[in-house]
Motif scaffolding. Structure first.
Motif, PDB file in Angstrom:
ATOM      1  N   VAL A  26      10.542 -12.586   4.501  1.00 12.26           N
ATOM      2  CA  VAL A  26      10.129 -11.802   3.332  1.00 12.26           C
ATOM      3  C   VAL A  26       8.671 -12.121   2.971  1.00 12.26           C
ATOM      4  CG1 VAL A  26      10.475 -11.505   0.845  1.00 12.26           C
ATOM      5  CG2 VAL A  26      12.446 -11.524   2.395  1.00 12.26           C
ATOM      6  N   ALA A  27       8.308 -13.415   3.045  1.00 10.98           N
ATOM      7  CA  ALA A  27       6.932 -13.812   2.743  1.00 10.98           C
ATOM      8  C   ALA A  27       5.943 -13.100   3.674  1.00 10.98           C
ATOM      9  CB  ALA A  27       6.768 -15.327   2.853  1.00 10.98           C
ATOM     10  N   GLU A  28       6.305 -12.989   4.940  1.00  3.43           N
ATOM     11  CA  GLU A  28       5.439 -12.294   5.898  1.00  3.43           C
ATOM     12  C   GLU A  28       5.339 -10.798   5.583  1.00  3.43           C
ATOM     13  OE1 GLU A  28       6.666 -13.058   9.872  1.00  3.43           O
ATOM     14  OE2 GLU A  28       6.307 -15.224   9.747  1.00  3.43           O
ATOM     15  N   LEU A  29       6.449 -10.195   5.175  1.00  4.53           N
ATOM     16  CA  LEU A  29       6.432  -8.777   4.813  1.00  4.53           C
ATOM     17  C   LEU A  29       5.499  -8.526   3.626  1.00  4.53           C
ATOM     18  CD1 LEU A  29      10.242  -7.880   5.105  1.00  4.53           C
ATOM     19  CD2 LEU A  29       8.417  -7.221   6.686  1.00  4.53           C
ATOM     20  N   VAL A  30       5.583  -9.407   2.635  1.00  6.45           N
ATOM     21  CA  VAL A  30       4.738  -9.264   1.448  1.00  6.45           C
ATOM     22  C   VAL A  30       3.272  -9.485   1.813  1.00  6.45           C
ATOM     23  CG1 VAL A  30       4.223 -10.204  -0.843  1.00  6.45           C
ATOM     24  CG2 VAL A  30       6.607  -9.944  -0.112  1.00  6.45           C
ATOM     25  N   GLN A  31       3.019 -10.522   2.606  1.00  6.09           N
ATOM     26  CA  GLN A  31       1.646 -10.796   3.030  1.00  6.09           C
ATOM     27  C   GLN A  31       1.051  -9.620   3.798  1.00  6.09           C
ATOM     28  OE1 GLN A  31       1.108 -13.665   6.222  1.00  6.09           O
ATOM     29  NE2 GLN A  31      -0.702 -14.510   5.207  1.00  6.09           N
ATOM     30  N   ASP A  32       1.805  -9.086   4.739  1.00  2.00           N
ATOM     31  CA  ASP A  32       1.323  -7.951   5.538  1.00  2.00           C
ATOM     32  C   ASP A  32       1.047  -6.725   4.669  1.00  2.00           C
ATOM     33  OD1 ASP A  32       1.518  -9.515   7.771  1.00  2.00           O
ATOM     34  OD2 ASP A  32       3.414  -8.650   8.470  1.00  2.00           O
ATOM     35  N   PHE A  33       1.877  -6.521   3.648  1.00  2.00           N
ATOM     36  CA  PHE A  33       1.705  -5.371   2.760  1.00  2.00           C
ATOM     37  C   PHE A  33       0.365  -5.442   2.027  1.00  2.00           C
ATOM     38  CE2 PHE A  33       2.052  -3.685  -1.569  1.00  2.00           C
ATOM     39  CZ  PHE A  33       2.312  -2.346  -1.301  1.00  2.00           C
ATOM     40  N   PHE A  34       0.072  -6.609   1.423  1.00  2.00           N
ATOM     41  CA  PHE A  34      -1.172  -6.735   0.661  1.00  2.00           C
ATOM     42  C   PHE A  34      -2.392  -6.781   1.584  1.00  2.00           C
ATOM     43  CE2 PHE A  34       1.859  -8.280  -2.582  1.00  2.00           C
ATOM     44  CZ  PHE A  34       1.512  -7.415  -3.600  1.00  2.00           C
ATOM     45  N   LEU A  35      -2.223  -7.324   2.767  1.00  2.00           N
ATOM     46  CA  LEU A  35      -3.320  -7.314   3.731  1.00  2.00           C
ATOM     47  C   LEU A  35      -3.695  -5.888   4.100  1.00  2.00           C
ATOM     48  CD1 LEU A  35      -5.246  -8.813   5.626  1.00  2.00           C
ATOM     49  CD2 LEU A  35      -3.408  -8.864   7.336  1.00  2.00           C
ATOM     50  N   LYS A  36      -2.691  -5.051   4.309  1.00  2.00           N
ATOM     51  CA  LYS A  36      -2.937  -3.654   4.662  1.00  2.00           C
ATOM     52  C   LYS A  36      -3.665  -2.924   3.535  1.00  2.00           C
ATOM     53  CE  LYS A  36      -0.555   0.522   6.285  1.00  2.00           C
ATOM     54  NZ  LYS A  36       0.768   1.127   6.607  1.00  2.00           N
ATOM     55  N   ILE A  37      -3.326  -3.262   2.294  1.00  2.00           N
ATOM     56  CA  ILE A  37      -3.959  -2.611   1.144  1.00  2.00           C
ATOM     57  C   ILE A  37      -5.438  -2.965   1.038  1.00  2.00           C
ATOM     58  CG2 ILE A  37      -4.072  -2.608  -1.383  1.00  2.00           C
ATOM     59  CD1 ILE A  37      -1.068  -2.788  -1.459  1.00  2.00           C
ATOM     60  N   LEU A  45     -11.256 -11.269   0.932  1.00  2.00           N
ATOM     61  CA  LEU A  45     -11.594 -12.171   2.025  1.00  2.00           C
ATOM     62  C   LEU A  45     -10.390 -12.577   2.858  1.00  2.00           C
ATOM     63  CD1 LEU A  45     -14.180 -14.624   0.445  1.00  2.00           C
ATOM     64  CD2 LEU A  45     -14.598 -12.749   2.024  1.00  2.00           C
ATOM     65  N   ASN A  46      -9.287 -12.899   2.181  1.00  2.00           N
ATOM     66  CA  ASN A  46      -8.139 -13.432   2.925  1.00  2.00           C
ATOM     67  C   ASN A  46      -6.890 -13.324   2.061  1.00  2.00           C
ATOM     68  OD1 ASN A  46      -6.834 -14.817   5.071  1.00  2.00           O
ATOM     69  ND2 ASN A  46      -6.915 -16.705   3.902  1.00  2.00           N
ATOM     70  N   ILE A  47      -5.747 -13.418   2.704  1.00  2.00           N
ATOM     71  CA  ILE A  47      -4.493 -13.515   1.959  1.00  2.00           C
ATOM     72  C   ILE A  47      -3.666 -14.632   2.572  1.00  2.00           C
ATOM     73  CG2 ILE A  47      -3.341 -11.741   3.362  1.00  2.00           C
ATOM     74  CD1 ILE A  47      -1.949 -10.919   0.647  1.00  2.00           C
ATOM     75  N   SER A  48      -3.136 -15.495   1.738  1.00  2.00           N
ATOM     76  CA  SER A  48      -2.333 -16.623   2.231  1.00  2.00           C
ATOM     77  C   SER A  48      -0.970 -16.601   1.558  1.00  2.00           C
ATOM     78  CB  SER A  48      -3.050 -17.946   1.944  1.00  2.00           C
ATOM     79  OG  SER A  48      -3.275 -18.104   0.547  1.00  2.00           O
ATOM     80  N   LYS A  49      -0.015 -17.248   2.204  1.00  2.00           N
ATOM     81  CA  LYS A  49       1.356 -17.308   1.668  1.00  2.00           C
ATOM     82  C   LYS A  49       1.918 -18.706   1.887  1.00  2.00           C
ATOM     83  CE  LYS A  49       3.528 -15.863   6.001  1.00  2.00           C
ATOM     84  NZ  LYS A  49       3.837 -17.247   6.410  1.00  2.00           N
ATOM     85  N   ARG A  50       2.939 -19.026   1.116  1.00  2.00           N
ATOM     86  CA  ARG A  50       3.683 -20.267   1.336  1.00  2.00           C
ATOM     87  C   ARG A  50       5.070 -20.115   0.734  1.00  2.00           C
ATOM     88  NH1 ARG A  50       5.501 -20.964  -3.082  1.00  2.00           N
ATOM     89  NH2 ARG A  50       4.375 -21.493  -4.987  1.00  2.00           N
ATOM     90  N   ARG A  87      -1.288 -15.467  -2.240  1.00  2.00           N
ATOM     91  CA  ARG A  87      -2.590 -15.557  -2.902  1.00  2.00           C
ATOM     92  C   ARG A  87      -3.582 -14.615  -2.241  1.00  2.00           C
ATOM     93  NH1 ARG A  87      -4.753 -21.361  -3.011  1.00  2.00           N
ATOM     94  NH2 ARG A  87      -5.541 -20.895  -0.914  1.00  2.00           N
ATOM     95  N   ILE A  88      -4.149 -13.713  -3.045  1.00  2.00           N
ATOM     96  CA  ILE A  88      -5.233 -12.841  -2.583  1.00  2.00           C
ATOM     97  C   ILE A  88      -6.546 -13.549  -2.886  1.00  2.00           C
ATOM     98  CG2 ILE A  88      -6.377 -10.612  -2.870  1.00  2.00           C
ATOM     99  CD1 ILE A  88      -3.678  -9.459  -3.740  1.00  2.00           C
TER     100      ILE A  88
END
Length: 450
Positions: A26-37, A45-50, A87-88
């Protein structure tokens, strides 16, 4: 007998372990979504997850008294607002609000329980209408938005933060030193004051960096000529570090070579421009590769220069100036270094390169004089006479000492300015006398930066 809370912690950790793979997914899905936006947004600059670690989960259960609030490990995992952290990251503090405003416009469809989703994905939802930024316990503000991934398959909460580089850096220090430091510290108030002082200084640095970034961005976007100037400065610095600093290391001689380096860089850029074989950017890459290659080689300094066959030069000024430089290039250290550097960087036939270089200098002088004279409405034939005579005076002055420092940008601008002032005093070109031209030369000699 052990307290029940410790059994509860162990059971919750086991529950987290059992669900970790799907939580990570789920964390990867959320990260990929905001990265695409935001991947095309210049501020992003970057998006990180944990995903919450076991140690962090233990602290959270005890600190928030989850044992009494939720009673079952499954409920803890289901209700924990920051089980997943996203984190964006952006450049500057002011960019945080811009990123947030973008999210408000994207998450414009109402879901339930105060959440909103976007048109792109109904599963990812944010409480985007809550007041932002939020006040933290330390008194500072942070963009922290509650979110959840809600689908038939998964239902997990996440916390979305928007942070600039400065706030990431300071927040990490604050988190480690104050937020998670549970030891008694006699000087805690002093440390806290120092931390706040550091925060103020970092915000000042953030503002300064943003000013510099915006300036360079405007240069790149709106003014190609100024961008070219920046490239020239970079090349000048590299040539200085490779040749002049190594010359100092090898000989012990400290040489002010800044103005001759300006001349070298102007020449090699002008040569590339008029050859029109490569765009400025392509030539810059090629030149950087050449400089990098030269930097790895053994460089000789003060070696005798052999030109080989030098063909007849075009025009009286090229002939006069060229023969003069040829006669002193193995006597004058600056001219010896100028030509050595050009031959090293450009390669090819030295005689032909020498002629190109001399013609470039002469053309530059004539161009400055002609540009100034042509500002005045006089007959073309009379203008040509004045241009030729003023150019003669300039080379009379130059060929007295052949000072390599004369050919700087400031002196070229001065030359044009003095020609304009000379022309403003001319009532009629017919009545110009030799002493009028000599006064021009004397003024040039007096005001030129050497």
């Amino acid at each position: 007998m052990k307290l029940q809370v410790f059994d509860f912690i162990d059971e919750t950790l086991e529950q987290l372990s059992n669900q970790r793979s799907e939580i990570e997914h789920v964390a990867e899905l959320v990260q990929d979504f905001f990265l695409k936006i935001f991947e095309t947004d210049d501020k992003f600059l970057n998006i990180s997850k944990r995903v919450k670690s076991e140690d962090s989960l233990k602290e959270k259960i005890l600190r928030q008294n989850y044992f009494l609030r939720y009673r079952t490990p499954e409920t803890v995992i289901d209700k924990m607002a920051d089980l997943i952290g996203v984190r964006i990251e952006c450049r500057f503090i002011r960019d945080e609000s811009s990123i947030y405003e973008s999210l408000v416009s994207i998450f414009d469809l109402q879901a339930s329980e105060g959440y909103f989703h976007s048109r792109e994905d109904e599963c990812i939802q944010l409480r985007i209408r809550e007041t932002q930024p939020q006040k933290q316990h330390n008194g500072f503000e942070i963009y922290k938005i509650d979110g959840r991934y809600k689908s038939d398959e998964y239902n997990y909460h996440f916390e979305l933060q928007i942070k600039s580089f400065v706030n990431i850096f300071w927040g990490d220090i604050d988190h480690r030193i104050l937020y998670k430091n549970f030891s008694y510290v006699v000087t805690e108030d002093f440390i806290r004051e120092m931390m706040y002082s550091i925060k103020d200084n970092l915000e000042m640095v953030d503002t300064q960096l943003m000013v510099v970034y915006n300036h360079l961005y405007d240069i790149e976007k709106n003014d190609l000529e100024v961008t070219k100037t920046q490239l020239k400065k970079l090349v000048s610095k590299l040539i200085h570090d490779i040749f002049v600093m190594r010359f100092k290391a090898n000989t012990g001689i400290i040489l002010d070579f800044r103005k001759p380096i300006e001349l070298i860089v102007d020449y090699i850029f002008a040569k590339a421009h008029y050859a029109r074989e490569l765009e400025d950017s392509e030539y810059f890459v090629k030149l950087m590769n050449k400089i990098n290659q030269v930097s790895k080689e053994e460089l000789a300094f003060g070696d005798y220069i052999e030109l080989g066959q030098v063909d007849l030069m075009k025009g009286q000024f090229c002939e006069k100036f060229g023969k003069g430089i040829e006669s002193i290039m193995n006597l004058d250290l600056k001219w010896n270094l100028i030509l050595s550097i050009i031959f090293e960087l450009e390669g090819g036939d030295r005689g032909a390169e020498f002629i190109n270089f001399i013609e470039y200098i002469v053309f530059t002088i004539i161009y400055r004089v002609r540009t100034a004279v042509k500002k005045f409405e006089i007959d073309d034939r009379e203008a040509d006479i004045i241009i030729n005579k003023l150019t003669e005076e300039v080379f009379e002055y130059i060929c007295q000492e052949y000072n390599a420092d004369f050919f700087s940008l400031n002196n070229m601008r001065l030359l044009e300015k003095l020609v304009i002032e000379f022309m403003m005093e001319v009532d009629s070109p017919v009545y110009l006398r030799e002493k009028d031209y000599r006064r021009f030369r004397q003024r040039l000699a007096k005001e030129a930066e050497m």
